[in-house]
Design an enzyme around this catalytic site. Structure first.
Site, PDB file in Angstrom:
ATOM      1  N   GLU A  32       0.690  -1.348  -0.001  1.00 54.47           N
ATOM      2  CA  GLU A  32      -0.154   0.065  -0.252  1.00 54.47           C
ATOM      3  C   GLU A  32       0.867   1.228  -0.034  1.00 54.47           C
ATOM      4  OE1 GLU A  32      -2.977   0.450   3.140  1.00 54.47           O
ATOM      5  OE2 GLU A  32      -3.544   2.247   2.509  1.00 54.47           O
ATOM      6  N   ASP A  81      -0.816  -5.177   2.822  1.00 52.24           N
ATOM      7  CA  ASP A  81      -1.242  -4.221   3.478  1.00 52.24           C
ATOM      8  C   ASP A  81      -0.722  -4.261   4.914  1.00 52.24           C
ATOM      9  OD1 ASP A  81      -4.412  -2.409   4.086  1.00 52.24           O
ATOM     10  OD2 ASP A  81      -2.451  -1.942   4.745  1.00 52.24           O
ATOM     11  N   ILE A 112      -0.816  -2.303   7.535  1.00 53.32           N
ATOM     12  CA  ILE A 112      -1.618  -1.996   8.633  1.00 53.32           C
ATOM     13  C   ILE A 112      -3.084  -1.656   7.829  1.00 53.32           C
ATOM     14  CG2 ILE A 112      -2.416  -0.914  10.666  1.00 53.32           C
ATOM     15  CD1 ILE A 112       0.355   0.153  11.303  1.00 53.32           C
ATOM     16  N   ASP A 113      -3.670  -2.882   7.874  1.00 60.76           N
ATOM     17  CA  ASP A 113      -5.049  -2.513   7.523  1.00 60.76           C
ATOM     18  C   ASP A 113      -6.190  -2.169   8.866  1.00 60.76           C
ATOM     19  OD1 ASP A 113      -7.213  -2.482   5.180  1.00 60.76           O
ATOM     20  OD2 ASP A 113      -8.189  -4.217   6.290  1.00 60.76           O
ATOM     21  N   THR A 136      -5.919   1.380   9.571  1.00 56.34           N
ATOM     22  CA  THR A 136      -4.959   2.359  10.084  1.00 56.34           C
ATOM     23  C   THR A 136      -5.910   3.529  11.178  1.00 56.34           C
ATOM     24  OG1 THR A 136      -3.436   2.145   8.290  1.00 56.34           O
ATOM     25  CG2 THR A 136      -3.308   4.193   9.683  1.00 56.34           C
ATOM     26  N   ASP A 139      -5.861  -4.540   0.313  1.00 55.15           N
ATOM     27  CA  ASP A 139      -6.792  -4.766   1.389  1.00 55.15           C
ATOM     28  C   ASP A 139      -7.518  -6.007   1.137  1.00 55.15           C
ATOM     29  OD1 ASP A 139      -7.613  -1.158   0.683  1.00 55.15           O
ATOM     30  OD2 ASP A 139      -6.621  -1.950   2.529  1.00 55.15           O
TER      31      ASP A 139
HETATM   32  C1  LIP Z   1      -8.937   0.781   4.912  1.00 52.47           C
HETATM   33  C2  LIP Z   1      -9.850  -0.259   4.544  1.00 52.47           C
HETATM   34  C3  LIP Z   1     -11.040  -0.101   4.780  1.00 52.47           C
HETATM   35  C4  LIP Z   1     -11.491   1.204   4.093  1.00 52.47           C
HETATM   36  C5  LIP Z   1     -10.606   2.327   4.410  1.00 52.47           C
HETATM   37  C6  LIP Z   1      -9.237   2.196   4.302  1.00 52.47           C
HETATM   38  P1  LIP Z   1      -6.406   1.103   5.307  1.00 52.47           P
HETATM   39  O1  LIP Z   1      -7.397   0.476   4.901  1.00 52.47           O
HETATM   40  O2  LIP Z   1      -9.666  -1.504   5.118  1.00 52.47           O
HETATM   41  O3  LIP Z   1     -11.985  -1.037   4.193  1.00 52.47           O
HETATM   42  O4  LIP Z   1     -13.042   1.499   4.312  1.00 52.47           O
HETATM   43  O5  LIP Z   1     -10.869   3.324   3.659  1.00 52.47           O
HETATM   44  O6  LIP Z   1      -8.966   1.777   2.984  1.00 52.47           O
HETATM   45  O7  LIP Z   1      -6.200   2.398   4.770  1.00 52.47           O
HETATM   46  O8  LIP Z   1      -6.542   1.143   6.807  1.00 52.47           O
HETATM   47  O9  LIP Z   1      -5.132   0.279   5.210  1.00 52.47           O
END
Ligand code: LIP
Length: 310
Positions: free
Chosen positions: A89, A107, A109-110, A112, A251
């Site tokens: 990412e 990713d 940290i999914d 964040t 993601d």
């Molecule tokens: C997040 C996604 C989430 C989305 C957020 C963001 P991140 O990923 O897991 O579904 O709605 O906008 O993209 O940015 O925390 O890696």
């Protein structure tokens, strides 16, 4: 809390038969080790909103820990698998597309936003794609010590604190009887204006409203803030459906492999698209069920009066 036990993994020194093909289980083992190491970095961090930085807008944020974990992933993976491409990412280039060869899709940290607010629904996500199809997935929430993993053709599993390993789905798969008996996951994303935003809002209202209001009266909506974990929770049978447009291949790659190995179905969030692309940014996951999956997809698509465009 000690790191999650990964004693279920074979000894890294164990000799494996030399094969020309990629040993997907060996890749899984390595991704698990990286995920657990990355999880320790995450747990030892001290994130805060004030020290995070905005990306596309104030709700799209990144931390120094995101970058640190992605460096850890990239260094370890390029050393171990120098012929694999890497898509992460925080280092992806605008317009970067995956090739047909092996790509590790990460990713760091999914979730964040959850991370900087201390809300413990956060995951490291590491997937391997071949021909742009997810074939290995590892999704690890270090705060709950939930380690979801799958290898194509070998099933999907959840290993939890203490090392207990359970095949997914966790619950006996009941038939799906339509949206009014479903718990649905939606995410709101960071794009909060324009036609995609208004489509999200209309769809949420269509799902939640009573039949007398022209809605589907779903049992409720959950927005956990992590696409990867929402998709894994569908794979586990803890949610019936996840619908999102706007997140990215990093993601979903790992969780998509886990979903399919748990008998779940991935289609597009846009009506009529049964075969979504990993890079298409429109996804709908439906849990495993002895019946009703395709009917639920059609019913959900009828709630979507428009299409995501990216
Ligand atoms: C997040 C996604 C989430 C989305 C957020 C963001 P991140 O990923 O897991 O579904 O709605 O906008 O993209 O940015 O925390 O890696």
């Amino acid at each position: 809390m000690a790191p999650i036990s990964i004693d279920f993994l074979p000894d890294t020194n164990a000799q494996r038969p030399p094969t020309g093909a990629i040993d997907l289980e060996e890749v899984r083992d390595f991704l698990v080790r990286i995920a657990v190491e990355a999880g320790e970095v995450m747990r030892n961090a001290v994130p805060a909103v004030a020290t995070s930085k905005a990306k596309s807008n104030s709700s799209d944020r990144v931390t120094a820990t995101d970058h640190e974990i992605e460096r850890l992933m990239r260094d370890a993976l390029t050393a171990r698998y120098p012929s694999f491409a890497f898509l992460g990412e925080e280092t992806s280039r605008k317009g970067q597309r995956m090739g047909d060869g092996p790509v590790v899709v990460c990713d760091p940290i999914d979730g964040t936003l959850n991370f900087i607010h201390g809300f413990p629904n956060v995951a490291v996500s590491l997937g391997l794609a071949l021909d742009r199809k997810p074939v290995v997935g590892v999704v690890y929430n270090p705060f709950r010590q939930d380690l979801f993993w799958a290898v194509a053709g070998k099933g999907a599993f959840l290993t939890q604190a203490g090392g207990e390993c359970t095949r997914l789905p966790l619950r006996p798969a009941e038939p799906l009887h339509g949206l009014s008996s479903c718990l649905v996951a939606l995410e709101w994303g960071s794009e909060r204006q324009g036609p995609n935003w208004h489509l999200r809002m209309r769809t949420a209202a269509n799902l939640l409203s009573a039949r007398s209001e022209g809605g589907q009266m779903v049992q409720s909506i959950r927005s956990s803030g992590s696409a990867a974990l929402s998709c894994c929770h569908v794979a586990a049978g803890l949610l019936d459906l996840w619908w999102e447009g706007g997140c990215w291949a990093w993601d979903v790659c790992a969780a998509w492999a886990i979903l399919e190995e748990a008998g779940g179905l991935m289609v597009s969030a846009n009506p009529g698209a049964w075969c979504p692309s990993l890079e298409g940014r429109t996804y709908m996951a439906v849990r495993h069920a002895p019946s009703g999956q395709k009917e639920l997809v059609q019913e959900m698509w009828e709630c979507v009066d428009g299409r995501f465009e990216f």
